[in-house]
Design an enzyme around this catalytic site. Structure first.
Site, PDB file in Angstrom:
ATOM      1  N   GLY A  12      22.902   1.067  31.928  1.00  0.00           N
ATOM      2  CA  GLY A  12      22.161  -0.043  32.531  1.00  0.00           C
ATOM      3  C   GLY A  12      21.888   0.103  34.021  1.00  0.00           C
ATOM      4  CG  ASN A  14      16.498   2.942  34.923  1.00  0.00           C
ATOM      5  OD1 ASN A  14      15.685   3.148  35.810  1.00  0.00           O
ATOM      6  ND2 ASN A  14      17.095   3.913  34.282  1.00  0.00           N
ATOM      7  NE  ARG A  66      15.999   2.923  12.655  1.00  0.00           N
ATOM      8  CZ  ARG A  66      16.980   3.015  13.541  1.00  0.00           C
ATOM      9  NH1 ARG A  66      18.237   2.808  13.164  1.00  0.00           N
ATOM     10  NH2 ARG A  66      16.724   3.301  14.802  1.00  0.00           N
ATOM     11  CG  ASN A 108      10.286   4.238  27.884  1.00  0.00           C
ATOM     12  OD1 ASN A 108      11.435   3.805  27.916  1.00  0.00           O
ATOM     13  ND2 ASN A 108      10.007   5.514  27.678  1.00  0.00           N
ATOM     14  CG  HIS A 110      10.423  10.202  29.428  1.00  0.00           C
ATOM     15  ND1 HIS A 110      11.230  10.218  28.305  1.00  0.00           N
ATOM     16  CD2 HIS A 110      10.179  11.496  29.735  1.00  0.00           C
ATOM     17  CE1 HIS A 110      11.454  11.480  27.960  1.00  0.00           C
ATOM     18  NE2 HIS A 110      10.826  12.273  28.804  1.00  0.00           N
ATOM     19  CD  GLU A 148       0.959   1.948  15.943  1.00  0.00           C
ATOM     20  OE1 GLU A 148       0.089   1.077  16.055  1.00  0.00           O
ATOM     21  OE2 GLU A 148       1.133   2.646  14.936  1.00  0.00           O
ATOM     22  CB  ALA A 180      12.185   9.416  40.200  1.00  0.00           C
TER      23      ALA A 180
END
Ligand code: GRF
Length: 207
Positions: A12, A14, A66, A108, A110, A148, A180
């Site tokens: 956590g 971020n 799932r 998101n 990355h 997606e 970053a």
């Protein structure tokens, strides 16, 4: 006031950067309304609690399959009525139904300069292992909208970081986070919350 939900899986850091920047005024015009983790016992849930943010965990282990997990995850997200969903070290693939329902409202972080070192199987420390194995001199982080595909959405921002001679995956991960990730993600949230960016023809434009 943008209602923001942050989704986490681990330490956590971020999330903490977002909490700190919101408290210091580095991010304006948002309300952190919820944190969702796919793990019950992670530091990120403690960080949310310490910041007074409602937090829930939705673990795949608690569901027969799932599909039921995906339904529970989407219900948890919907329960916060978010305007923006931030994946901050979240390591679960986002269900298609959720990507479609929240189109251009999920972002998101990355830990590489996409399209390098991304896609299926490229997450966390593995990203930095691949960067070191390839011998790149520059790496960095990318914030992008979630679509997606894995790590394929419109890129919002990127920031480069030097790879140093004796880097290990851990030392490189630390530098990419500090130099970053913890800068880019809060900035992207502030840009979205204050109407500075839009998506046009699959590209992010600055208004
Ligand atoms: C970091 O490597 C981040 O780039 C990736 O998840 C890892 C853990 O992040 N997205 P955090 O400390 O849980 O924010």
């Amino acid at each position: 006031m943008l209602r923001v939900v942050v989704m986490v899986s681990g330490g956590g850091t971020n999330l903490q950067a977002i909490i700190d920047k919101t408290a210091s005024g580095g991010i304006t015009n948002i309300q952190l309304v919820g944190v969702i983790s796919n793990n019950k016992t992670v530091k990120s849930l403690e960080r949310a609690k310490a910041a007074g943010i409602p937090a829930v965990s939705v673990s795949p282990r608690d569901y027969e399959n799932r599909e039921l997990f995906h339904q529970a995850l989407l219900e948890a997200v919907d329960g916060f009525s978010p305007d923006l969903i931030v994946l901050a070290g979240f390591l679960v693939a986002i269900p298609t139904a959720m990507v479609q329902k929240y189109e251009n409202r999920i972002i998101n972080i990355h830990p590489s300069l996409i399209p390098s070192f991304c896609g299926v199987g490229c997450y966390g420390l593995k990203v930095h292992e691949k960067a070191l194995a390839r011998g790149v001199k520059i790496t960095g982080a990318t914030v992008h909208f979630v679509t997606e595909g894995m790590d394929e959405g419109p890129i919002i921002s990127q920031k480069s970081v030097e790879v140093e001679e004796n880097d290990t995956p851990e030392s490189l991960q630390k530098r990419v986070m500090e130099q970053a990730e913890w800068i880019l993600l809060p900035q992207a949230i502030d840009d979205i919350a204050n109407g500075r960016i839009a998506v046009e023809n699959g590209r992010v434009i600055r208004k």
